[in-house]
Design an enzyme around this catalytic site. Structure first.
Site, PDB file in Angstrom:
ATOM      1  CD  GLU A   1      -2.764  -1.298   2.442  1.00  0.00           C
ATOM      2  OE1 GLU A   1      -2.621  -0.480   3.364  1.00  0.00           O
ATOM      3  OE2 GLU A   1      -3.641  -2.183   2.461  1.00  0.00           O
TER       4      GLU A   1
ATOM      5  CD  GLU B   1      -4.645  -8.030   1.802  1.00  0.00           C
ATOM      6  OE1 GLU B   1      -5.506  -7.368   2.398  1.00  0.00           O
ATOM      7  OE2 GLU B   1      -3.437  -7.739   1.834  1.00  0.00           O
TER       8      GLU B   1
HETATM    9  C1  GLA Z   1      -4.888  -4.582   4.331  1.00  0.00           C
HETATM   10  C2  GLA Z   1      -3.665  -5.388   4.715  1.00  0.00           C
HETATM   11  C3  GLA Z   1      -4.033  -6.679   5.388  1.00  0.00           C
HETATM   12  C4  GLA Z   1      -5.120  -6.493   6.401  1.00  0.00           C
HETATM   13  C5  GLA Z   1      -6.293  -5.831   5.767  1.00  0.00           C
HETATM   14  C6  GLA Z   1      -7.381  -5.727   6.781  1.00  0.00           C
HETATM   15  O1  GLA Z   1      -5.500  -5.049   3.199  1.00  0.00           O
HETATM   16  O2  GLA Z   1      -2.845  -5.691   3.623  1.00  0.00           O
HETATM   17  O3  GLA Z   1      -2.929  -7.187   6.022  1.00  0.00           O
HETATM   18  O4  GLA Z   1      -4.657  -5.724   7.483  1.00  0.00           O
HETATM   19  O5  GLA Z   1      -5.874  -4.563   5.319  1.00  0.00           O
HETATM   20  O6  GLA Z   1      -7.500  -6.864   7.567  1.00  0.00           O
END
Ligand code: GLA
Length: 359
Positions: free
Chosen positions: A157, A264
């Site tokens: 990020e 994710e």
């Molecule tokens: C981001 C992070 C993850 C997690 C999510 C929320 O996407 O990359 O590690 O913390 O937020 O759970």
């Protein structure tokens, strides 16, 4: 005895309905249906590997991502102390059962330990010291799991939420400038030259964010930085992304010769929101038939696209195991229940599951 086992198997058997019980336990898992496509993973806490979720995990998935255990805050709480227990437990479980592991993550602006950016006097560290700390951290963690972790989210990020800016103005950037990104990849590659190294981010399907991520990836690739690919986090919803946006994103990133992973995945039943807020009284706590229908359609759509991109995609991971517990229960609206996954609150496959595996 395991509660999930009792609920999904013994209870119907005791009630005299053996075939009903058997029909509830899929004989194949996601990993089997997708064996010719890509590994199917799930984000876990150490708890889920001891409790009822463990049966489901072994049946359905062939890759694990530690949800929190390898983030810098939890694993490196003090400058000269690492906390390995949780991360080791997840890697040991994976090794014992033949699962792959994705490491997550090595450099992020959130969940950082308090000491990281501070010098002995409590002021801010210099660039030189911060890069040295980053190097020490990455070298120690990546070396420990060398050969056991096949892919790492190296930087998480780094692109700003503000579409008029490029990089997020995190302490990493304030102290090191843009250098920290390339350096993190170099350190990780030195520690394990065989590990696949990813840049990971969210909202990458939105055209303006996609272009800024593309710019970063291109810069890294053109500079010869050892990057394997890009992680599309895929914290999506029943409203987005569209088919066009998703295809354009995978096309754009893979045009750089990089691999793409879905890292994710969850499909919220509410529109995306970033900022925390209180729950509104009109917000329901149950999954409505309409939400479930839209979610089924969305899951079916995105998986059909994923299968089309079999060559470009080399991994897919869900963020949490079942709707019983998901980070979206607390975020961004504390206390609002969400139902973003393929397994319901009892651990049973939802309608969306069958759309994902019947192709
Ligand atoms: C981001 C992070 C993850 C997690 C999510 C929320 O996407 O990359 O590690 O913390 O937020 O759970």
């Amino acid at each position: 005895m395991n509660k999930l086992f009792v609920i999904i198997f013994l209870f119907p058997v005791m009630a005299g309905n053996r075939s009903f019980a058997q029909s509830l336990i899929p004989s194949k898992g996601l990993k089997d249906y997708y064996a010719n496509y890509f590994p199917i993973g799930v984000a876990v806490s150490p708890r889920s590997l001891n409790g009822p979720d463990s049966i489901l995990i072994l049946r359905q998935f062939n890759s694990l991502t530690p949800e929190n255990a390898m983030k810098m805050g939890p694993i490196h709480p003090e400058e000269h102390r690492y906390y390995w227990k949780d991360a080791d437990g997840i890697v040991d479980f994976a090794q014992a059962h033949g699962l792959k592991v994705r490491g997550h993550n090595l450099c992020w602006h959130e969940q950082t330990p308090g000491w990281l950016f501070k010098n002995d006097q409590g002021g801010q560290v210099t660039k030189e010291v911060l890069l040295q700390r980053l190097k020490e951290h990455i070298t120690t963690v990546v070396s420990r799991y060398k050969g056991k972790i096949y892919a790492w989210d190296v930087v998480n990020e780094a692109i700003d939420d503000d579409s008029t800016r490029f990089l997020r103005n995190s302490l990493w950037r304030q102290i090191c400038g843009e250098d920290f990104i390339a350096k993190a990849f170099e350190y990780a590659h030195q520690a394990d030259p065989d590990a696949q190294l990813f840049y990971n981010d969210y909202n990458t399907e939105r055209p303006e964010k996609r272009e800024r991520v593309y710019k970063l990836l291109k810069q890294l690739r053109d500079a010869g930085v050892p990057i394997t690919g890009v992680g599309i986090q895929a914290h999506w919803s029943i409203y987005e992304p569209s088919e066009k946006e998703l295809r354009a994103t995978i096309d754009r990133f893979s045009s750089l010769g990089l691999k793409v992973q879905i890292t994710e995945l969850d499909i919220s039943v509410y529109p995306w929101e970033k900022n925390k807020r209180a729950r509104r009284p009109d917000e329901s706590d149950t999954l409505t038939p309409e939400q479930e229908q839209r979610q089924t359609v969305q899951y079916k759509k995105v998986f059909s696209i994923f299968r089309d991109y079999k060559g470009a995609l080399n991994g897919l991971t869900f963020w949490n195991v079942t709707d019983r517990h998901t980070w979206l229960d607390e975020y961004p609206v504390p206390g609002r229940k969400n139902y973003p996954l393929l397994f319901d609150t009892k651990g049973l496959p939802k309608k969306a599951y069958w759309e994902v595996v019947n192709f």
